[in-house]
Design an enzyme around this catalytic site. Structure first.
Site, PDB file in Angstrom:
ATOM      1  N   GLY A   1      31.405  14.168  -9.401  1.00 50.99           N
ATOM      2  CA  GLY A   1      30.609  13.323  -8.526  1.00 50.99           C
ATOM      3  C   GLY A   1      30.298  11.977  -9.133  1.00 50.99           C
ATOM      4  O   GLY A   1      30.107  10.991  -8.409  1.00 50.99           O
ATOM      5  N   ALA A   2      30.269  11.910 -10.466  1.00 54.86           N
ATOM      6  CA  ALA A   2      30.009  10.634 -11.122  1.00 54.86           C
ATOM      7  C   ALA A   2      31.146   9.643 -10.866  1.00 54.86           C
ATOM      8  O   ALA A   2      30.920   8.434 -10.806  1.00 54.86           O
ATOM      9  CB  ALA A   2      29.811  10.842 -12.621  1.00 54.86           C
TER      10      ALA A   2
ATOM     11  N   GLY B   1      -4.551  -4.205 -14.610  1.00 58.32           N
ATOM     12  CA  GLY B   1      -4.897  -3.899 -13.232  1.00 58.32           C
ATOM     13  C   GLY B   1      -3.942  -4.520 -12.237  1.00 58.32           C
ATOM     14  O   GLY B   1      -2.720  -4.421 -12.354  1.00 58.32           O
ATOM     15  N   GLY B   2      -4.511  -5.222 -11.240  1.00 56.77           N
ATOM     16  CA  GLY B   2      -3.693  -5.827 -10.196  1.00 56.77           C
ATOM     17  C   GLY B   2      -2.724  -6.865 -10.702  1.00 56.77           C
ATOM     18  O   GLY B   2      -1.732  -7.180 -10.031  1.00 56.77           O
TER      19      GLY B   2
END
Length: 541
Positions: free
Chosen positions: A431-432, A196-197
């Site tokens: 683009g890499a 959980g938290g």
């Protein structure tokens, strides 16, 4: 009217033992302790049963863990006698000194650190308001004095008996995690179940370590999952160390046992400054920065399709060959980690040709982006080793948001103001090439091996596009394609076109890699660069 007896909190096991020893030393009888010897015996018996159960699972108590982590004799405990003020569910009768968490400060290699360690034998390590307040107090003190915080986590989550007060306690910790982010190093060590938290604070910290076979992290456990989705899964498969190191990327290290986890935590701290206003501490080395790396002469194959392990280059140029790889098991087409050159800490980001040919994909982009931002926050210079054929193609990548996730890495490199040195070892396509710390996104010094290929795409793909009509009309298309491919490779698939344009500063021989990289970082040691004034940027999360 008779005096109403004071209801004292239960003793935790170490307090009960210490009290008994003090009484024995003073030759005092059991009645010396308010509440009588029976209360001590009951507390001891209950604590001992919990401790036996803990040891059977391979776990230790909070104090033992702290002693493993800190320099011997350096720990100073704070808030030892804090207790819960919860009045519901008969909780006043169950109060325990410390409320299930040990907090304080000490040193690691002589440098101050703050630490909290949850005690699983007290309410399962669950977090109540007093428990949270102790953690918040050491976090506030760490921010005030500028020292790291290490959390030793072993918690069942929110203490249900305290209701919304426990949730408020978690939120107070989360707030401090965020405000301290990039100001002081925050490390989380997961030593038992965290549900959980209890998992969100580790997720907000800089580095997370998990112990194999005893540490677990999940928002909802196997029982809840089975009830809601009818899936059957074990705790280990759902949230064990390997699951979070290999699949989710939530954790950065999987350690064989608690001692190994504490040793790795100490090692990691050695690469970091105490806070963002300092530089990482140097570590003296006898390894000559001008050392020739003869083993790198043939480390990168001439055949662009043949893989090699980029870690060969990393360990060759690092001081004494020492490299601490981060997230080794996640997104293995990208290698990140910490090393030293000339005694100075550096962060390394490298494409790994052994996996997916070193392509950038969603996980690799996010993994590297977060690491770049962490290094930049703590003044750790960056070395980027580039061998990337491009972004991984496919509908899974496009639908999964490779554009957005790839942009995170681009954003991180542009934003970073620490010294940045880039070395193209082989391929840097499309683009890499731009994204992997190119000159155009503010890398300071860009180096390349003579055999590197820097181009929009590989020679074969480029020829198929540029000479499509010519190839269709050729009498022998295969032969003509081979000729044109060779011509293209000689003309464009090399570092010299980029060097002519000033995008590559130096073309170096592989054997001089360590000397050139060390020389570059020495030149950049006093680099000063600031980003435009703003509240904060809008990274494409």
């Amino acid at each position: 009217m008779a005096d109403t007896p004071v209801k004292r909190p239960h003793l935790d096991p170490r307090q009960a033992l210490e009290l008994r020893e003090r009484l024995a030393d003073a030759n005092a009888g059991p009645a010396t302790l308010r509440g009588g010897d029976e209360a001590i015996q009951a507390a001891e018996a209950k604590a001992e049963a919990a401790r036996v159960k803990l040891c059977e699972s391979g776990r230790q108590g909070a104090l033992e863990r702290i002693e493993l982590l800190l320099d011997p004799g350096s720990f100073a405990e704070l808030d030892r006698y804090v207790t819960s003020s919860c009045a519901d569910f008969d909780m006043p009768k169950k109060r325990v000194y410390g409320d299930g968490v040990v907090t304080g400060h000490g040193t690691v290699e002589g440098r101050p650190v703050f630490v909290f360690a949850q005690e699983a034998t007290v309410f399962g390590g669950s977090l109540g308001m007093a428990h949270a307040a102790k953690i918040c107090k050491v976090m506030d003190m760490a921010m005030t004095v500028g020292a790291p915080v290490i959390g030793l986590n072993d918690s069942g989550g929110a203490r249900i008996q305290e209701g919304v007060a426990s949730l408020a306690g978690y939120a107070e910790i989360f707030k401090r995690n965020v405000l301290a982010s990039g100001v002081i190093p925050q490390l989380s060590v997961i030593l038992g179940p965290c549900a959980g938290g209890a998992v969100y604070s580790p997720a907000l910290t800089d580095l997370t370590l998990m112990v194999e076979k005893s540490a677990y992290m999940f928002i909802t456990g196997p029982d809840v999952i089975k009830a809601v989705t009818h899936e059957e899964v074990t705790k280990e498969a759902l949230g064990g160390a390997q699951a979070h190191n290999e699949k989710s990327g939530v954790a950065h290290f999987a350690c064989a046992n608690e001692a190994a986890a504490m040793a790795m935590t100490r090692e990691l701290l050695s690469f970091f400054p105490s806070n963002n206003m300092e530089d990482p501490p140097p570590r003296p080395t006898k390894d000559d920065v001008r050392r020739t790396c003869k083993e790198l002469v043939d480390a990168v194959p001439l055949d662009p399709s043949k893989p090699y392990d980029v870690r060969t280059i990393i360990t060759s140029i690092a001081d004494d060959g020492h490299f601490v790889e981060v997230q080794e098991h996640f997104a293995r087409n990208m290698v990140i980690g910490l090393a030293r050159i000339g005694g100075q800490s550096i962060g390394i980001v490298a494409n790994q040709p052994l996996v997916l040919a070193g392509c950038l994909d969603i996980n690799a982009s996010v993994k590297a982006a977060r690491f770049v931002r962490m290094c930049d926050a703590f003044n750790i210079p960056l070395l980027t080793l580039v061998d990337v054929p491009g972004f991984l193609p496919g509908t899974d990548q496009e639908y999964g948001g490779i554009i957005r996730h790839g942009a995170k890495l681009l954003y991180a490199f542009v934003e970073a103001t620490v010294p940045k040195v880039t070395l193209v070892t082989r391929k840097a396509y499309g683009g890499a090439y731009d994204v992997m710390a190119s000159k155009h996104i503010r890398a300071d010094i860009n180096l390349s091996y003579p055999t590197a290929e820097i181009a929009v795409m590989g020679a074969e793909g480029a020829v198929n596009i540029i000479y499509r009509r010519e190839l269709m009309a050729a009498e022998n298309p295969a032969q003509r394609r081979a000729e044109l491919t060779q011509d293209y490779r000689e003309l464009f698939a090399n570092p010299y076109k980029a060097a002519e344009l000033g995008f590559i500063d130096q073309v170096i021989r592989p054997e001089e890699t360590r000397a050139r990289v060390a020389q570059s970082f020495a030149l950049l040691r006093n680099k000063r660069q600031e980003n435009p004034a703003k509240k904060h940027g809008n990274i494409p999360l």
